[in-house]
Design a protein around this motif. Structure first.
Motif, PDB file in Angstrom:
ATOM      1  N   GLY A 153      22.042  99.666  66.008  1.00 38.57           N
ATOM      2  CA  GLY A 153      23.435  99.420  66.376  1.00 38.57           C
ATOM      3  C   GLY A 153      23.605  98.801  67.747  1.00 38.57           C
ATOM      4  O   GLY A 153      24.536  98.033  67.990  1.00 38.57           O
ATOM      5  N   THR A 154      22.660  99.104  68.665  1.00 43.46           N
ATOM      6  CA  THR A 154      22.766  98.562  70.037  1.00 43.46           C
ATOM      7  C   THR A 154      22.430  97.071  70.088  1.00 43.46           C
ATOM      8  O   THR A 154      22.740  96.409  71.084  1.00 43.46           O
ATOM      9  N   LEU A 155      21.781  96.549  69.051  1.00 38.37           N
ATOM     10  CA  LEU A 155      21.410  95.128  69.059  1.00 38.37           C
ATOM     11  C   LEU A 155      22.629  94.216  69.078  1.00 38.37           C
ATOM     12  O   LEU A 155      22.528  93.044  69.475  1.00 38.37           O
ATOM     13  N   LEU A 156      23.776  94.740  68.643  1.00 40.74           N
ATOM     14  CA  LEU A 156      24.988  93.918  68.550  1.00 40.74           C
ATOM     15  C   LEU A 156      25.907  94.086  69.758  1.00 40.74           C
ATOM     16  O   LEU A 156      27.023  93.561  69.755  1.00 40.74           O
ATOM     17  N   HIS A 157      25.429  94.787  70.782  1.00 38.73           N
ATOM     18  CA  HIS A 157      26.286  95.112  71.928  1.00 38.73           C
ATOM     19  C   HIS A 157      26.864  93.862  72.590  1.00 38.73           C
ATOM     20  O   HIS A 157      28.043  93.825  72.963  1.00 38.73           O
ATOM     21  N   TYR A 158      26.039  92.805  72.748  1.00 37.10           N
ATOM     22  CA  TYR A 158      26.463  91.628  73.513  1.00 37.10           C
ATOM     23  C   TYR A 158      27.048  90.512  72.646  1.00 37.10           C
ATOM     24  O   TYR A 158      27.101  89.360  73.073  1.00 37.10           O
ATOM     25  N   VAL A 159      27.470  90.842  71.435  1.00 37.56           N
ATOM     26  CA  VAL A 159      28.146  89.840  70.601  1.00 37.56           C
ATOM     27  C   VAL A 159      29.585  89.688  71.094  1.00 37.56           C
ATOM     28  O   VAL A 159      30.363  90.641  71.050  1.00 37.56           O
ATOM     29  N   PRO A 160      29.987  88.504  71.576  1.00 40.09           N
ATOM     30  CA  PRO A 160      31.370  88.311  72.049  1.00 40.09           C
ATOM     31  C   PRO A 160      32.363  88.375  70.883  1.00 40.09           C
ATOM     32  O   PRO A 160      32.093  87.856  69.791  1.00 40.09           O
ATOM     33  N   LEU A 161      33.519  88.997  71.104  1.00 34.32           N
ATOM     34  CA  LEU A 161      34.547  89.058  70.063  1.00 34.32           C
ATOM     35  C   LEU A 161      35.043  87.663  69.695  1.00 34.32           C
ATOM     36  O   LEU A 161      35.435  87.414  68.550  1.00 34.32           O
ATOM     37  N   ALA A 162      35.040  86.760  70.661  1.00 32.50           N
ATOM     38  CA  ALA A 162      35.478  85.384  70.388  1.00 32.50           C
ATOM     39  C   ALA A 162      34.564  84.704  69.375  1.00 32.50           C
ATOM     40  O   ALA A 162      35.000  83.853  68.595  1.00 32.50           O
ATOM     41  N   VAL A 176      29.198  86.058  81.138  1.00 33.94           N
ATOM     42  CA  VAL A 176      30.596  85.779  80.806  1.00 33.94           C
ATOM     43  C   VAL A 176      31.490  87.005  80.925  1.00 33.94           C
ATOM     44  O   VAL A 176      32.718  86.879  80.982  1.00 33.94           O
ATOM     45  N   ASP A 177      30.874  88.222  80.974  1.00 35.98           N
ATOM     46  CA  ASP A 177      31.708  89.416  81.130  1.00 35.98           C
ATOM     47  C   ASP A 177      32.450  89.422  82.451  1.00 35.98           C
ATOM     48  O   ASP A 177      33.527  90.012  82.571  1.00 35.98           O
ATOM     49  N   THR A 178      31.889  88.731  83.438  1.00 32.48           N
ATOM     50  CA  THR A 178      32.571  88.648  84.742  1.00 32.48           C
ATOM     51  C   THR A 178      33.796  87.739  84.685  1.00 32.48           C
ATOM     52  O   THR A 178      34.610  87.741  85.610  1.00 32.48           O
ATOM     53  N   TYR A 179      33.927  86.959  83.617  1.00 30.74           N
ATOM     54  CA  TYR A 179      35.083  86.072  83.446  1.00 30.74           C
ATOM     55  C   TYR A 179      36.110  86.665  82.480  1.00 30.74           C
ATOM     56  O   TYR A 179      37.036  85.972  82.062  1.00 30.74           O
ATOM     57  N   GLY A 180      35.925  87.909  82.131  1.00 32.32           N
ATOM     58  CA  GLY A 180      36.894  88.568  81.264  1.00 32.32           C
ATOM     59  C   GLY A 180      36.643  88.420  79.781  1.00 32.32           C
ATOM     60  O   GLY A 180      37.502  88.761  78.966  1.00 32.32           O
ATOM     61  N   VAL A 181      35.456  87.941  79.388  1.00 36.22           N
ATOM     62  CA  VAL A 181      35.123  87.818  77.971  1.00 36.22           C
ATOM     63  C   VAL A 181      34.756  89.201  77.434  1.00 36.22           C
ATOM     64  O   VAL A 181      33.949  89.917  78.022  1.00 36.22           O
ATOM     65  N   GLU A 182      35.354  89.584  76.300  1.00 38.10           N
ATOM     66  CA  GLU A 182      35.124  90.908  75.728  1.00 38.10           C
ATOM     67  C   GLU A 182      33.968  90.883  74.725  1.00 38.10           C
ATOM     68  O   GLU A 182      33.777  89.907  74.006  1.00 38.10           O
ATOM     69  N   PHE A 183      33.198  92.011  74.713  1.00 38.49           N
ATOM     70  CA  PHE A 183      32.050  92.139  73.821  1.00 38.49           C
ATOM     71  C   PHE A 183      32.335  93.132  72.701  1.00 38.49           C
ATOM     72  O   PHE A 183      33.226  93.984  72.811  1.00 38.49           O
ATOM     73  N   LEU A 184      31.520  93.041  71.650  1.00 39.42           N
ATOM     74  CA  LEU A 184      31.644  93.939  70.514  1.00 39.42           C
ATOM     75  C   LEU A 184      31.282  95.371  70.889  1.00 39.42           C
ATOM     76  O   LEU A 184      31.935  96.331  70.485  1.00 39.42           O
ATOM     77  N   GLY A 185      30.230  95.524  71.678  1.00 34.68           N
ATOM     78  CA  GLY A 185      29.760  96.851  72.055  1.00 34.68           C
ATOM     79  C   GLY A 185      28.822  97.431  71.015  1.00 34.68           C
ATOM     80  O   GLY A 185      28.651  96.881  69.917  1.00 34.68           O
ATOM     81  N   SER A 186      28.191  98.542  71.352  1.00 39.42           N
ATOM     82  CA  SER A 186      27.252  99.189  70.436  1.00 39.42           C
ATOM     83  C   SER A 186      28.007  99.840  69.280  1.00 39.42           C
ATOM     84  O   SER A 186      29.117 100.334  69.453  1.00 39.42           O
ATOM     85  N   LEU A 187      27.366  99.845  68.119  1.00 36.99           N
ATOM     86  CA  LEU A 187      27.974 100.447  66.933  1.00 36.99           C
ATOM     87  C   LEU A 187      27.508 101.885  66.767  1.00 36.99           C
ATOM     88  O   LEU A 187      26.417 102.253  67.222  1.00 36.99           O
ATOM     89  N   PRO A 188      28.302 102.721  66.110  1.00 36.01           N
ATOM     90  CA  PRO A 188      27.858 104.099  65.829  1.00 36.01           C
ATOM     91  C   PRO A 188      26.572 104.081  65.011  1.00 36.01           C
ATOM     92  O   PRO A 188      26.375 103.222  64.148  1.00 36.01           O
ATOM     93  N   SER A 189      25.674 105.022  65.269  1.00 35.81           N
ATOM     94  CA  SER A 189      24.368 105.035  64.609  1.00 35.81           C
ATOM     95  C   SER A 189      24.334 105.948  63.390  1.00 35.81           C
ATOM     96  O   SER A 189      23.266 106.331  62.935  1.00 35.81           O
ATOM     97  N   ASN A 190      25.490 106.319  62.887  1.00 40.22           N
ATOM     98  CA  ASN A 190      25.539 107.197  61.717  1.00 40.22           C
ATOM     99  C   ASN A 190      26.438 106.598  60.637  1.00 40.22           C
ATOM    100  O   ASN A 190      27.329 105.808  60.928  1.00 40.22           O
ATOM    101  N   MET A 191      26.179 106.992  59.396  1.00 45.80           N
ATOM    102  CA  MET A 191      27.001 106.541  58.274  1.00 45.80           C
ATOM    103  C   MET A 191      28.291 107.368  58.221  1.00 45.80           C
ATOM    104  O   MET A 191      28.335 108.488  58.734  1.00 45.80           O
ATOM    105  N   PRO A 192      29.352 106.845  57.617  1.00 45.07           N
ATOM    106  CA  PRO A 192      30.661 107.510  57.663  1.00 45.07           C
ATOM    107  C   PRO A 192      30.730 108.772  56.805  1.00 45.07           C
ATOM    108  O   PRO A 192      29.975 108.943  55.853  1.00 45.07           O
TER     109      PRO A 192
END
Length: 679
Positions: free
Chosen positions: A336-345, A215-231
């Motif tokens: 954090g990388t496990l959530l990379h392909y979660v669509p924002l929609a 679906v990324d080829t159709y312009g669907v945006e993904f969450l992407g990888s999260l930072p691997s450190n605490m704030p």
């Protein structure tokens, strides 16, 4: 100075461990998609929702009194933050992030002060219809502001800006994004009753769909990888100009957190006979919000749906929240990388389902059917929240509620007219010559004001205290309703709950000096059908001269139900064993019997605070299941008493052990003694 009660974690018992660990892992699974989705509402990076839930649950877990509150990111406070921050800066800018942190910090400080100075009673001044309307308005706002994300459109600003964006960009809809969002919406709504959290199922299916169909080829945006450190630690800056702008939002957030958390704690606590410490919990929530603000998080609150879920899963203490936080922390650091392909929609779809849950259609319909005045208050709260924003919406709603109830007192005069066989001087002048001997197991309690949301908890507390102070066991309570000429929805629901609780303790309730107007309201709200018309009297002397009700066996036989279509459970079994009296009879019945009685006049289906529905009429309660067991399951090892099927003694003992309330522990002693005598 009054001592602070020990937090939940310091009152821990080893027997809680297995339940808490299992609940913690399941709650962590539920928290992750919700935390990510609520960050979308606030307008912050997705990982901030995880930081918020981790820090909030950890701090409240260490300091909170309530055993079963799940604390973390919340949809209602999220939209309040977003609506306040846009008044200061544009979303995505450092100034916007600072405004979010500042509002969270200030609301935390305010909650801490409210708790320390014992202002938790303010939660009682906001009626349930006001909160129903306000939360419904928040739900509408959530849904509308997420529609652009569901359709792949760009939008910013508030409610009206999003509506305008939907209209002007209608020709630019990304149909792949819309398809994926619709898939997640359908999955979450369809599997709402599943044992596996429906949000997790929806996210998993969205990821699979996205990978399979590219679906990324159709312009669907993904969450992407999260930072691997605490704030890291941050300290927000607040100028005087900013303070003037955000203070209404800060007050609204504190009020919503206070009321929502208090209502949730009372609702769940009443199911387990838990003591409620609103002030201590409020202070703990304040500290949790301060900590969240200092570590890149935003406002936290108790979550009603997640708290109810945790309770149903067997949560025993705040260790569940602490362990869930540690599990989420491990996800950030190692996964954090496990959530990379979660669509924002997909996250937007979850926000929409959260918005739908905030709209309590059943309660709005009930208010319309039985009390138009309170329905209008709820409608004003809903309309103002939708049309003018959440800050003004809640302020207008609360003002309307307080003005409508201005003439009513919060703590009216009350009195015990009869206890331990002794009449008060007031009662002696009026009824002494009209009745014979005075029973020592009867208590007469008079309340000097109508029953409404602001005084019903006080009424229940004072009545329980009067019962507790009796020297002889109380089996019959008469409420002198001479000064009660009105009752509202919040009080009705509390009164029904009080009736069930006292009934489980073997205490029957009657009302005396009931005026025609009050009797009419009892009929409309269904109180007459629940307690029985024979327990409503026009005079106190008639109430004191009442006839003892039939035995449980006689009451069961009066229903004329086939023996293979029901089984007796609960306190009525002890009554049939001649161990103690009980005013109520609980039966698990077949679907056919339940439906047949549901069609009969005066039988009412009510929803318990746990969400379970039962059919009630006078002293009868008809259930579809008991302690998670169907009629068929209970019949496998049932016993009979005088030809009547009853739940097995082993099951009854197991149920009493599981519930472990004071009355259940007392029943356990009676059952153990019965078994010894029988053997």
């Amino acid at each position: 100075m009054r001592k602070v009660s020990l937090p939940s974690i310091l009152r821990y018992k080893k027997s809680y461990l297995r339940h808490d660990i299992i609940t913690a892992l399941l709650i962590a699974v539920v928290n992750v998609p919700n935390a990510l989705a609520f960050s979308v509402i606030v307008g912050l990076p997705p990982e901030t929702g995880l930081y918020t839930t981790i820090i909030g649950a950890l701090v409240f877990g260490l300091l909170g009194y309530s055993h079963r509150l799940v604390v973390g990111a919340d949809s209602a406070t999220a939209i309040l933050l977003a609506s306040g921050a846009v008044l200061v800066a544009q979303a995505g800018t450092p100034e916007y992030v600072n405004a979010i942190a500042a509002m969270t910090l200030l609301s935390g400080v305010l909650l801490l002060l409210l708790g320390l100075f014992k202002f938790g009673f303010l939660a009682d001044l906001v009626s349930r219809p006001v909160m129903i309307g306000f939360m419904a308005g928040v739900g509408v706002q959530l849904i509308v502001t997420q529609i652009p994300a569901l359709l792949g459109l760009k939008a910013s600003g508030g409610f009206w800006s999003h509506l305008a964006s939907i209209t002007t960009q209608a020709g630019s809809i990304n149909w792949m994004t819309a398809t994926l969002a619709l898939l997640v919406l359908g999955v979450v709504l369809f599997w709402r009753s599943s044992r596996i959290p429906s949000e997790l199922i929806g996210i998993a299916m969205a990821v699979v769909f996205a990978i399979v169909f590219h679906v990324d080829t159709y312009g669907v945006e993904f969450l992407g990888s999260l930072p691997s450190n605490m704030p890291n630690l941050i300290v927000p800056t607040v100028s005087l100009e900013m303070l003037n702008t955000i203070m209404p939002t800060v007050l609204s957030i504190a009020l919503v957190v206070l009321v929502q958390s208090s209502m949730t704690a009372r609702s769940i606590g009443s199911e387990h006979d838990d003591k409620i410490q609103t002030n201590q919990d409020t202070a703990a929530l304040g500290i949790a919000n301060v900590a969240s603000a200092l570590f890149h998080g935003y406002a936290v609150s108790a979550s009603p749906p997640r708290s109810q879920l945790a309770d149903s899963l067997g949560m025993r203490s705040q260790l569940s929240g602490i362990v869930a936080s540690l599990a989420m922390m491990a996800l950030i650091v190692f996964g954090g990388t496990l959530l990379h392909y979660v669509p924002l929609a997909a996250l937007a779809a979850i926000v929409c389902t959260a918005g739908l849950r905030l709209i309590r259609f059943r309660e709005l319909h009930y208010l319309w059917a039985v009390h138009h005045e309170e329905f209008m208050i709820a409608l004003v709260a809903l309309a103002c929240t939708v049309l003018f924003g959440v800050q003004l919406g809640i302020l207008v709603a609360v003002a309307a509620s307080l003005m409508e109830r201005l003439r009513r007192q919060y703590h009216p005069d009350d009195a015990v007219l009869l206890r331990d066989g002794e009449l008060s001087s007031w009662a002696a002048d009026r009824v002494k010559d009209k009745i014979g001997s005075l029973p020592k197991d009867t208590l007469v309690y008079a309340f000097g004001e109508s029953l409404f949301f602001e005084n019903i908890n006080y009424f229940a507390e004072r009545l329980r205290r009067a019962i507790h102070r009796a020297k002889h066991p109380v089996t019959y309570v008469v409420i002198d309703a001479g000064a009660i000429d009105d009752i509202d929805y919040t009080a009705v629901e509390a009164l029904k709950r009080l009736y069930r609780e006292l009934g489980e303790d073997g205490i029957a309730i009657a009302f005396a000096h009931v005026s025609p107007g009050l009797r009419s309201q009892f009929d409309i709200y269904g109180i007459t059908d629940i307690i029985g018309s024979r327990n409503i009297y026009t005079t106190l002397s008639l109430a004191l001269a009442h006839q003892k009700q039939a035995s449980a066996i006689e009451m069961i036989r009066d229903l004329k139900i086939a023996s293979d279509s029901y089984i007796v459970v609960g306190g009525a079994v002890l009554d049939m064993m001649h161990l103690r009296d009980t005013p109520n009879v609980d039966l698990v019945v077949s679907r056919e019997v339940y439906d047949r009685f549901a069609r009969k006049k005066h039988w009412r289906e009510v929803t318990l605070t746990s969400g379970k529905r039962i059919l009630v009429h006078e002293q009868y309660n008809l259930l579809k299941s008991w302690m998670g067991n169907s009629l068929t399951a209970l019949q496998r090892d049932m016993q009979t008493i005088d030809g009547i099927p009853v739940v097995s003694t082993d099951r009854l003992i197991a149920a009493k052990r599981k519930m472990a309330r004071r009355k259940d522990l007392a029943d356990l002693e009676l059952l153990r003694g019965h078994i010894k005598r029988r053997n």
